[in-house]
Structure formats: C-alpha cells, structure tokens
Write an enzyme that holds these catalytic residues in place. Structure first.
Site, PDB file in Angstrom:
ATOM      1  N   ASN A 170      35.887  37.804  44.633  1.00  0.00           N
ATOM      2  CA  ASN A 170      37.330  37.735  44.396  1.00  0.00           C
ATOM      3  C   ASN A 170      38.078  37.646  45.727  1.00  0.00           C
ATOM      4  O   ASN A 170      37.461  37.631  46.790  1.00  0.00           O
ATOM      5  CB  ASN A 170      37.791  38.938  43.570  1.00  0.00           C
ATOM      6  CG  ASN A 170      37.447  40.232  44.262  1.00  0.00           C
ATOM      7  OD1 ASN A 170      37.902  40.498  45.366  1.00  0.00           O
ATOM      8  ND2 ASN A 170      36.610  41.052  43.620  1.00  0.00           N
ATOM      9  N   ASP A 209      34.149  43.083  37.863  1.00  0.00           N
ATOM     10  CA  ASP A 209      34.000  43.696  36.539  1.00  0.00           C
ATOM     11  C   ASP A 209      32.803  43.102  35.789  1.00  0.00           C
ATOM     12  O   ASP A 209      32.293  43.703  34.862  1.00  0.00           O
ATOM     13  CB  ASP A 209      35.274  43.479  35.712  1.00  0.00           C
ATOM     14  CG  ASP A 209      36.443  44.264  36.279  1.00  0.00           C
ATOM     15  OD1 ASP A 209      36.213  45.428  36.679  1.00  0.00           O
ATOM     16  OD2 ASP A 209      37.567  43.723  36.341  1.00  0.00           O
ATOM     17  N   LYS A 224      17.065  28.625  44.355  1.00  0.00           N
ATOM     18  CA  LYS A 224      18.314  27.893  44.165  1.00  0.00           C
ATOM     19  C   LYS A 224      18.219  26.977  42.939  1.00  0.00           C
ATOM     20  O   LYS A 224      17.237  26.240  42.791  1.00  0.00           O
ATOM     21  CB  LYS A 224      18.610  27.060  45.414  1.00  0.00           C
ATOM     22  CG  LYS A 224      19.966  26.411  45.354  1.00  0.00           C
ATOM     23  CD  LYS A 224      20.193  25.451  46.503  1.00  0.00           C
ATOM     24  CE  LYS A 224      21.323  24.516  46.130  1.00  0.00           C
ATOM     25  NZ  LYS A 224      21.358  23.329  46.950  1.00  0.00           N
ATOM     26  N   PHE A 265      43.147  52.177  42.749  1.00  0.00           N
ATOM     27  CA  PHE A 265      44.092  51.080  42.954  1.00  0.00           C
ATOM     28  C   PHE A 265      44.156  50.269  41.669  1.00  0.00           C
ATOM     29  O   PHE A 265      43.168  50.160  40.951  1.00  0.00           O
ATOM     30  CB  PHE A 265      43.616  50.175  44.097  1.00  0.00           C
ATOM     31  CG  PHE A 265      44.214  50.543  45.429  1.00  0.00           C
ATOM     32  CD1 PHE A 265      43.838  51.724  46.064  1.00  0.00           C
ATOM     33  CD2 PHE A 265      45.153  49.717  46.045  1.00  0.00           C
ATOM     34  CE1 PHE A 265      44.387  52.078  47.287  1.00  0.00           C
ATOM     35  CE2 PHE A 265      45.712  50.058  47.275  1.00  0.00           C
ATOM     36  CZ  PHE A 265      45.325  51.236  47.895  1.00  0.00           C
ATOM     37  N   LYS A 297      45.308  53.318  33.478  1.00  0.00           N
ATOM     38  CA  LYS A 297      44.086  53.420  34.293  1.00  0.00           C
ATOM     39  C   LYS A 297      43.940  54.830  34.842  1.00  0.00           C
ATOM     40  O   LYS A 297      42.844  55.382  34.873  1.00  0.00           O
ATOM     41  CB  LYS A 297      44.127  52.405  35.440  1.00  0.00           C
ATOM     42  CG  LYS A 297      43.798  51.010  34.958  1.00  0.00           C
ATOM     43  CD  LYS A 297      43.864  49.947  36.024  1.00  0.00           C
ATOM     44  CE  LYS A 297      43.791  48.586  35.338  1.00  0.00           C
ATOM     45  NZ  LYS A 297      44.095  47.475  36.199  1.00  0.00           N
ATOM     46  N   LYS A 307      40.622  56.938  33.746  1.00  0.00           N
ATOM     47  CA  LYS A 307      39.601  57.195  34.770  1.00  0.00           C
ATOM     48  C   LYS A 307      39.708  58.613  35.350  1.00  0.00           C
ATOM     49  O   LYS A 307      39.036  58.927  36.326  1.00  0.00           O
ATOM     50  CB  LYS A 307      39.690  56.135  35.867  1.00  0.00           C
ATOM     51  CG  LYS A 307      39.561  54.711  35.314  1.00  0.00           C
ATOM     52  CD  LYS A 307      39.398  53.663  36.377  1.00  0.00           C
ATOM     53  CE  LYS A 307      39.474  52.268  35.754  1.00  0.00           C
ATOM     54  NZ  LYS A 307      38.908  51.234  36.591  1.00  0.00           N
TER      55      LYS A 307
HETATM   56  N1  CTP Z   1      36.872  49.873  39.929  1.00  0.00           N
HETATM   57  C1  CTP Z   1      35.632  50.433  40.068  1.00  0.00           C
HETATM   58  N2  CTP Z   1      34.520  49.886  39.473  1.00  0.00           N
HETATM   59  C2  CTP Z   1      34.626  48.759  38.741  1.00  0.00           C
HETATM   60  C3  CTP Z   1      35.875  48.154  38.580  1.00  0.00           C
HETATM   61  C4  CTP Z   1      36.978  48.727  39.191  1.00  0.00           C
HETATM   62  O1  CTP Z   1      35.532  51.441  40.744  1.00  0.00           O
HETATM   63  N3  CTP Z   1      33.539  48.240  38.195  1.00  0.00           N
HETATM   64  C5  CTP Z   1      38.034  50.494  40.549  1.00  0.00           C
HETATM   65  C6  CTP Z   1      38.698  49.707  41.647  1.00  0.00           C
HETATM   66  O2  CTP Z   1      38.139  50.030  42.909  1.00  0.00           O
HETATM   67  C7  CTP Z   1      40.143  50.146  41.550  1.00  0.00           C
HETATM   68  C8  CTP Z   1      40.330  50.373  40.073  1.00  0.00           C
HETATM   69  O3  CTP Z   1      39.030  50.647  39.553  1.00  0.00           O
HETATM   70  O4  CTP Z   1      40.391  51.363  42.212  1.00  0.00           O
HETATM   71  C9  CTP Z   1      40.867  49.176  39.391  1.00  0.00           C
HETATM   72  O5  CTP Z   1      40.810  49.374  38.022  1.00  0.00           O
HETATM   73  P1  CTP Z   1      40.357  48.261  37.004  1.00  0.00           P
HETATM   74  O6  CTP Z   1      40.577  48.805  35.645  1.00  0.00           O
HETATM   75  O7  CTP Z   1      39.008  47.761  37.248  1.00  0.00           O
HETATM   76  O8  CTP Z   1      41.332  47.150  37.391  1.00  0.00           O
HETATM   77  P2  CTP Z   1      41.159  45.668  37.044  1.00  0.00           P
HETATM   78  O9  CTP Z   1      39.816  45.139  37.478  1.00  0.00           O
HETATM   79  O10 CTP Z   1      42.336  44.987  37.607  1.00  0.00           O
HETATM   80  O11 CTP Z   1      41.113  45.812  35.474  1.00  0.00           O
HETATM   81  P3  CTP Z   1      41.828  44.991  34.361  1.00  0.00           P
HETATM   82  O12 CTP Z   1      41.140  43.686  34.409  1.00  0.00           O
HETATM   83  O13 CTP Z   1      41.552  45.794  33.156  1.00  0.00           O
HETATM   84  O14 CTP Z   1      43.282  44.965  34.749  1.00  0.00           O
END
Ligand code: CTP
Length: 405
Positions: free
Chosen positions: A212, A282, A292, A326, A340, A344
């Site tokens: 990302n 995610d 490859k 975050f 969130k 969490k």
């Molecule tokens: N985070 C994590 N582990 C993951 C995904 C996210 O620790 N597998 C943490 C990130 O470091 C950040 C927070 O979770 O502190 C972000 O929350 P998240 O729900 O994952 O945000 P998004 O990915 O933006 O989720 P959404 O797509 O639901 O908005």
C-alpha cells in the site's frame, strides 16, 4: 511560580493548623488563587473565618453545603485546582486517601482531582512510625503523590522527633522546586514505547507483491519524537526508504503482516505505550509461488485471504500498555474511528483523513483527530509529521497521567 496558580489547600485536624494559616496567607501574597477545604476536626482548631479572610474565598467543610446550585462543589474544586496541598495532613487523611475512602469534603475532592497533590504530614512521632502510616505513605508515593516531610524537632505533644509540619516557606520552596524540575524533565523519560511503521508486503511470487501507499514517515516521526522525549523505543518497520539513527531507537525490520504480528507480540510485554502506525495489509495472496509465474493470455485472478489483525490481538492481551491505533479514513471519520477504538480495545485512536490536502500517505505533513477511550476529542492541525508526532505523544502522556489519578 505561584502567580495566578489555582491552589487548593486541604487542612486536616491537628495543632499545626495554625501554620496552614500562614501558608494560605503567603500563597495569596505570591499571587496564587487559594481556596481552602477544612475537615471538621481542623475547624475545631481554627475558625474557618480565618482562612476565608486570608484566602478571600469561601471555605469548604461540608460536602452537602452546596454554595452554588449550578455546580457540584467537590468536583468543581477538584477540576479547578492546578495544585492541591494538604497541610497539615493527619494520619487519618493519609489513611483515607491510600484506601480510597471518601467520606467528607476533603477526602472526596482528593479522589476526584487530577492535579498534582502535595502532602505535608504532621502527627505524633509514634504515629508517624506506625507501620500502617508508613504503608499508606508508600502506597501514595507509588501512585505519584508527593510528600513534603519535616525534619526532627519539638512536637506539641511533648515529644522530640519527626512529625511536626514543615515550615510554610519550606513547603512552598519544595513545591516550586518540584514543579520546576518536572517542567525540565523530558515527558517520556523512563518509558518504553513500541511503534510499528510503514506498509507490509504480501508476496505472490519472488518478484511480485501486494502493498500500500504507506511511506512510514508518520511512524518514524513518532519513533524519533518519542526517543527525543526520553523514551526507550522499539520500532517495528515494514519496508520503507526512511532511515533512522538514534541511540534510544532499536529498529526491527519486517516484511509481511505475519512477521509484524510475531515481532509486535515479542516486544509487547513490558511496554508502557504501544502505537500501531503501520498500514498492515488486510489481505494476502492465498497461494504463494516459489518460482516466478509466467504470464499467460487472459485474466489472472489472485485469491486473497485475511491476515491477522495485530492491533486487535494486542488489545486482547494488554495489561498496563497504553494502546494507540491509527485509522486511515476518507469519510465518516469519527464514526469509523470510534468503532475501531471499541472493537480493538484501544486507549486512543489517531484518525487520519487521507483524502484531505496535506494529510495522510507519503507527504511530509499531516493533520489528525485524536480520540481517547472516554471520547475526548483533540484536533491536531496541519503541521510537519514531526510536529504532529510531538502533539500526539503529549496527548498520550496527558491521558496516561489522568488514568493514574
Ligand atoms: N492493523 C493491524 N493489523 C491488521 C490491520 C490493521 O494491526 N491486520 C492496525 C493498523 O496498524 C492501524 C489500525 O489497525 O493501527 C487500522 O485499523 P483497520 O481496521 O485495519 O483499518 P483499515 O485497514 O483502514 O480498515 P477498514 O478497511 O475496515 O477501514
């Protein structure tokens, strides 16, 4: 130092109450706004009118004697105070505070305040040496209360020893010195801080991966600001081009969400503050190819599976850690951010509007909304990521101190 400071003077019952009159007078002369709470026993020694005249404010004794129907006096006083001073502090008020007892105006206000509390004890030498009093004082010290203890001298009960109230000038000097030293001390001195930063990379084959836009700049700015504020920092970093060299920062490099999960859990125990600024993938490809993949005609569908949520798993095992997440959002910022935080089990969340100009991914500036678990909300206006990092750390520090009281 005392000029314009709001000082709440708690006076409990002992012969040394007469010295508290001098304290009220001297503090007022130094420009402080002084309000006095007396216990009922204190009022047996000196009339409340004396303190009222010296402080030019009404004196509080009875919790239920509400002077203003718009306010609840003990909460109002607790919030009003910059500094609370209990002088003289009897064994009784020390015992009540150390055991969470709130049965009169002074003890109730003491439990409600978040201000710095200084305690100047005064009692008989044998009471002072009693194991119960010693235990209570130790407990209060552990919780961050500050004692201003006297040297030996003649006591009103006829004994010579420790137990007399410290002289008003010395009490004021001790408070002044303590406040000045505290202002000089870096805010995170002695604290252990764990920070994750950057993106993760989820491989498909040896040359391709999903990732990302995270540059790691915000997480690195947090790590540097925390280290400059005296913290011992561990930085778990995804692949970024940022460099960092600081004697207080230990950097651990990871690539995938799974590796970050393992390292975060490895370092988590013993931390005081944990900030997850990383943009963790995610999803990751369900199948990872060792060689490859050659291109073929037509579409290529990559099947993805969920990664583990690191932050959520830390929220489940946290003990004393102040856990901060975050949230990168483009719409309904507060609603999604707060969800969130709850889901969490966080102590605070930093919400990033990644769609607004000058905020979010890659750039050198950011603007965020910080929300703590009591839904207190602070806006951090657009500034360099380093400045935003400093503000976030100041807010975390403020909230951790509030939790302590
Ligand atoms: N985070 C994590 N582990 C993951 C995904 C996210 O620790 N597998 C943490 C990130 O470091 C950040 C927070 O979770 O502190 C972000 O929350 P998240 O729900 O994952 O945000 P998004 O990915 O933006 O989720 P959404 O797509 O639901 O908005």
């Amino acid at each position: 130092m005392f000029d314009q400071k709001n000082i709440l003077l708690g006076v409990s019952g002992g012969i040394a109450v007469y010295k508290a009159c001098a304290l009220a007078s001297k503090l007022t002369q130094k420009g402080a706004n002084v309000k006095v709470i007396m216990t009922e026993s204190a009022a047996e020694f000196v009339a409340p009118l004396t303190f009222q005249a010296l402080s030019r404010n009404p004196v509080y004794i009875d919790t239920f004697d509400e002077k203003n129907p718009q306010k609840i006096a003990h909460i109002d006083l607790a919030d009003w105070a910059d500094i609370v001073l209990i002088a003289p502090a009897t064994a009784n008020i020390i015992g009540k505070l150390a055991n969470g007892i709130a049965d009169d105006m002074l003890s109730t206000t003491l439990l409600a305040t978040q201000a710095d509390v200084y305690i100047a004890p005064a009692m008989n030498v044998h009471m002072y040496a009693h194991p119960a009093v010693i235990k209570n004082m130790k407990q209060l010290e552990e919780w961050g209360y500050h004692f201003i203890e006297p040297g030996d001298g003649y006591l009103a009960c006829g004994y010579v020893g420790k137990g007399r109230l410290e002289e008003p000038e010395s009490i004021m000097k001790a408070i002044q010195k303590h406040q000045e030293n505290r202002e000089k001390e870096p805010i995170l001195s002695g604290k252990k801080v764990l920070i994750s930063a950057g993106p993760t990379r989820e491989r498909v084959d040896p040359v391709r991966f999903f990732t990302n836009r995270s540059s790691g700049k915000m997480g690195y700015a947090l790590a540097e600001a925390a280290a400059d504020s005296g913290a011992e920092v561990t930085l778990i970093s995804g692949p970024v081009s940022e460099n960092i060299m600081h004697p207080n920062i230990k950097r651990i490099n990871v690539t995938t969400a799974d590796e970050m999960y393992i390292e975060m859990h490895r370092y988590f125990p013993g931390q005081d503050i944990v900030i997850k600024a990383a943009a963790v993938a995610d999803y990751r490809p369900k199948q990872v190819y060792a060689e490859k993949l050659k291109k073929k005609d037509g579409e290529w569908l990559v099947e993805m599976e969920r990664t583990r949520d690191i932050l959520q798993s830390l929220g489940k095992v946290k003990t004393k850690q102040y856990l901060v997440g975050f949230a990168a959002e483009t719409n309904n910022l507060l609603e999604y951010g707060k969800k969130k935080l709850e889901k969490k089990n966080l102590d605070a969340i930093v919400i990033n509007d990644v769609s607004s100009a000058g905020a979010g991914f890659e750039g050198d500036t950011n603007s965020v909304t910080y929300v703590n678990k009591h839904w207190k909300q602070d806006e951090v206006a657009i500034a360099s990521k380093r400045e935003v990092a400093e503000k976030i750390l100041t807010l975390i520090n403020r909230d951790m101190k509030d939790e302590l009281h």
